[in-house]
Design an enzyme around this catalytic site. Structure first.
Site, PDB file in Angstrom:
ATOM      1  CG  HIS A 117     118.094  25.229  86.845  1.00 27.87           C
ATOM      2  ND1 HIS A 117     118.211  25.742  88.118  1.00 27.87           N
ATOM      3  CD2 HIS A 117     116.858  25.618  86.412  1.00 27.87           C
ATOM      4  CE1 HIS A 117     117.111  26.413  88.425  1.00 27.87           C
ATOM      5  NE2 HIS A 117     116.280  26.347  87.412  1.00 27.87           N
ATOM      6  CG  HIS A 226     114.025  24.630  83.575  1.00 26.74           C
ATOM      7  ND1 HIS A 226     114.031  25.861  82.969  1.00 26.74           N
ATOM      8  CD2 HIS A 226     113.946  24.887  84.913  1.00 26.74           C
ATOM      9  CE1 HIS A 226     113.933  26.807  83.882  1.00 26.74           C
ATOM     10  NE2 HIS A 226     113.898  26.245  85.079  1.00 26.74           N
ATOM     11  CB  SER A 345     109.607  22.832  79.854  1.00 29.19           C
ATOM     12  OG  SER A 345     109.280  21.563  80.378  1.00 29.19           O
ATOM     13  CD  GLU A 532     116.208  29.518  86.639  1.00 34.17           C
ATOM     14  OE1 GLU A 532     115.514  28.787  85.894  1.00 34.17           O
ATOM     15  OE2 GLU A 532     116.032  29.593  87.871  1.00 34.17           O
ATOM     16  CE1 TYR A 575     112.847  30.989  85.297  1.00 32.72           C
ATOM     17  CE2 TYR A 575     113.031  31.113  87.681  1.00 32.72           C
ATOM     18  CZ  TYR A 575     112.859  30.383  86.533  1.00 32.72           C
ATOM     19  OH  TYR A 575     112.705  29.023  86.609  1.00 32.72           O
TER      20      TYR A 575
END
Length: 769
Positions: A117, A226, A345, A532, A575
């Site tokens: 990713h 991520h 994140s 995801e 997602y």
């Protein structure tokens, strides 16, 4: 008598040693290959930012593969890509090639392909319209680089198959991830949240591969964060934090002499991250530091001027020589795989407004109502390269710790189950008291999709947490496709911005047929999902599968079963949130394509796969995803011609290193060359940039495109100009070997008649102390 007992004891010892050496659990093989796509003109995949166009290389991208087989029995393949995600079309074509080469040995059932990713790789390699709009359609060069690299990495792993063992270990990594949508996470029931200490999964699970002959040959680990340490404005191809971690660990392994028998001659010390780790440098002698006679070094360097551009006979002259093995030993392969990263994140300092410096609005991630001003900050803020290095280093350090302490032997069956599902109309029995049956919906994106995230905000007046939409954008939407009332009701409370599931001009905009897959290696179970999953969605899925595997009473799976989610696998469908998170309609909920029951559908079907795996029953369907290769449209213009000014050759310097320069660790040294478009030749397994070290009168390669410290930046003076420049920038590592260095650029130019010619050129030499 003593001699007899000694002989017996010696014989027993020999037999025991022989037994230990041949007592390998599996056949294991690892491989890797370059998948770096076009480093110019192509939009990058991930942020959907039309202005994020590739223009150079931060470091190269790889496909890394492991194969595990029971002798004479089942085998499985797992491929980890330094790419944004897997692609259905890539997966289809890889399977076709494997079938042609190996028959039915490798197929869609036992081969998994997963992406890390990164948002800094060339796009255009997926087949559905919505994922290739910003890349101006399909980019064949991107696609071929990935398909070729996957195939070659599998071939290498297959040819490396040898007896060996696998060990599993896991541990917490606390400082490499935060939740970027905490308001949605908090909508999960408090009773569920109370079971967990953190609002993201902090556990890394690692597999250590040990070859019977060579010892440790690699590791694969799964950890959720991520690939967005590099920002939406970055234009250099990069594996982001996970690609960096893999590079760091493979260099660390080389320094440690892994696999066993590696040459220990060339030692140096390099800063890979927050800590100093003794790593190999590819130079052939250590010069004492500081050098005893700096003046002599300076005089030596001054005798080497820029070489000027020079024609090369072929691309073979550009072959990467820095890390390539010639000793017949397997190379160490380390992969940092993606997991349930949906709301996770790496920008761990939090999200702040770029105009005021204050934290963004908690519920909508806006600043004075504007989402464009809200950005997450990485630990190296404001330097995205430093943030990438730090988050990569933190994963690397944890992986080394788990690698060094892994003692739990993986043992048991190798097995797999896979099927295709139509998620546009999947019937789902909800696990409540009345066993209510619902359906998933055709794919659709909500308004908050266009708002982006704090890792990469969108544009206009969209915002996260929007469950209403607005009249203007609904009018714009209706020009493309007006959603039916049935679709609106099915997707509630998502306000539909793009009804992609019912859009098929010029071909399908979004997938409906999706693969789900389970891979088992002993007590390790890998759930390969085509999207995801958020943190809590992933927890629900793992828990459901674990319950199936451990509650049958057979004892085949103990309480120590290790279940990991491999995200973005085999295809991409955006997602998956929990139903409660979906209600909030932040970016992740708005991007959950198939409606509020998507997660329930996955759980239902993975439980079936797990049951079939446990009971040894076959499982599958007659569904097949479409192959849309022949329908692909590409609007990316080709390279027409490369040119230089009169009297200038490709490879000449246009801005050289200053004369009589002396640099120190931490400095940036740069030179700019007259160059040509990198699309002319990807230089696969080669390098556009090289740092050379003067060793006893011979220039030897020391750093290349694979090194985190060296950057290749390509540019044109204007959009349609046939002229271009390549700037090589080397951030000198803190503990570099002192000596004389120079920069070298490789490239390939295209004539008006289409002929490709390779060239090279060097800067003047300089001193590093």
């Amino acid at each position: 008598m003593m001699d007899m007992w000694f002989c017996i004891l010696l014989l027993v010892s020999v037999l025991n040693i022989g037994g230990a050496l041949s007592d390998s659990t599996y056949l294991i093989g690892l491989g890797s290959y370059d998948i770096t796509g076009p480093a110019a003109d192509v939009n990058m995949m991930g942020y959907a930012n039309a202005e994020q166009i590739a223009s150079g290389v931060h470091f190269r991208l790889k496909a890394r593969t492991f194969i595990v087989a029971e002798p004479g029995g089942n085998r499985v393949v797992f491929v980890n890509l330094d790419a944004c995600m897997a692609s259905q079309l890539v997966t289809i074509k890889v399977h076709e090639r494997l079938k042609s080469r190996y028959g039915n040995t490798y197929n869609e059932k036992n081969v998994a392909i997963s992406g890390i990713h990164t948002h800094s790789g060339p796009g255009g390699y997926l087949q559905y319209v919505v994922y290739i709009v910003t890349s101006l359609g399909f980019v064949r060069q991107s696609f071929d680089a990935i398909v070729d690299g996957i195939e070659q990495s599998i071939i290498e792993a297959h040819e490396n198959l040898r007896p060996g063992n696998i060990f599993v270990n896991n541990g917490e990594l606390l400082d490499a991830s935060i939740n970027r949508s905490p308001s949605a996470y908090l909508n999960n029931p408090a009773t569920e949240r109370s079971h967990y200490k953190y609002d993201v999964d902090k556990e890394m699970t690692l597999l250590k591969f040990v070859d019977e002959k060579w010892g440790a040959i690699g590791s694969f680990n799964w950890f959720a964060t991520h690939g967005t340490s590099m920002s939406r404005t970055n234009s250099l191809i990069s594996g982001d934090n996970k690609g960096a971690a893999a590079r760091f660990m493979e260099d660390w392994a080389e320094q440690e002499g892994l696999p066993n028998g590696s040459d220990h001659r060339y030692r140096g010390t390099v800063v890979t991250g927050l800590r100093h780790s003794r790593l190999y440098r590819r130079v052939s002698i250590i010069i004492p530091q500081p050098h005893e006679n700096v003046y002599e070094l300076e005089q030596l360097a001054s005798s080497f001027l820029a070489s000027g551009g020079r024609h090369l006979a072929s691309s073979e002259s550009v072959s990467q020589r820095v890390r390539d093995r010639q000793d017949g030993k397997p190379k160490f392969v380390s992969a940092f795989c993606q997991s349930n990263c949906g709301d996770v994140s790496p920008n761990v300092l939090g999200a702040f407004c770029i105009d005021t410096g204050l934290p963004c609005d908690f519920n909508h991630s806006t600043c004075n109502g504007k989402n464009e001003l809200c950005y997450g900050r990485g630990p190296g803020y404001p330097d995205e390269f430093e943030s990438t290095r730090i988050i990569g280093d933190r994963q690397f350090v944890k992986a080394v710790e788990l690698f060094d302490t892994a003692t739990e032997l993986v043992k048991g069956k190798v097995d797999y189950r896979q099927t295709y599902l139509d998620f546009s109309k999947l019937e789902v029995t909800l696990p409540d008291g009345d066993q209510k049956v619902v359906k998933t919906c055709p794919a659709a994106m909500g308004f908050a999709f266009a708002a982006g995230t704090t890792d990469g905000p969108g544009m206009f007046d969209f915002k996260q947490g929007d469950d209403k939409g607005n009249a203007f954008w609904k009018l714009v939407r209706n020009i493309l496709k007006t959603p039916s009332q049935e679709q609106v009701a099915c997707q509630q409370p998502k306000p539909i911005l793009l009804d992609t599931g019912d859009m098929n001009v010029p071909y399908d905009w979004a997938p409906s047929i999706l693969p789900v897959q389970i891979i088992r290696i002993g007590q390790v179970v890998i759930l390969c999902v085509p999207g995801e999953f958020t943190t809590m969605a992933g927890r629900h899925l793992r828990d459901a599968v674990q319950t199936v595997l451990t509650s049958d009473g057979s004892g085949e799976f103990g309480s120590n079963v290790h279940i990991v989610i491999a995200g973005l696998s085999n295809t991409y469908s955006q997602y998956v949130t929990t139903t409660e998170e979906y209600q909030i309609q932040r970016y992740e909920g708005a991007s959950t394509l198939y409606g509020p029951h998507t997660l329930s559908g996955y759980i239902q079907e993975f439980k079936k796969l797990a049951s079939a795996l446990l009971n040894g029953k076959s499982f599958g369907s007659d569904l097949q995803p479409p192959d849309l290769l022949d329908k692909q449209i590409s609007l990316l213009p080709p390279v027409i011609i490369d040119a230089t000014p009169a009297g200038v050759k490709f490879g000449d310097t246009s801005a050289d290193v200053p004369e009589n320069s002396t640099f120190r660790p931490g400095d940036m040294v740069a030179a700019t060359f007259w160059s040509a478009c990198p699309r002319n030749d990807l230089l696969t397994k080669g390098t556009f940039s090289l740092v050379e070290f003067l060793d006893s009168g011979t220039w030897v390669p020391a750093y290349d495109d694979d090194d985190f410290s060296l950057r290749f930046k390509w540019s044109r003076p204007s959009k349609l100009s046939p002229q271009s420049h390549a700037t090589l920038g080397w951030r000198i590592p803190e503990t570099v070997v002192a000596g004389v260095y120079r920069l070298r650029h490789f490239g390939a130019s295209k004539s008006l008649l289409g002929e490709i010619s390779h060239f090279t050129g060097t800067s003047r030499a300089f001193v590093v102390l």
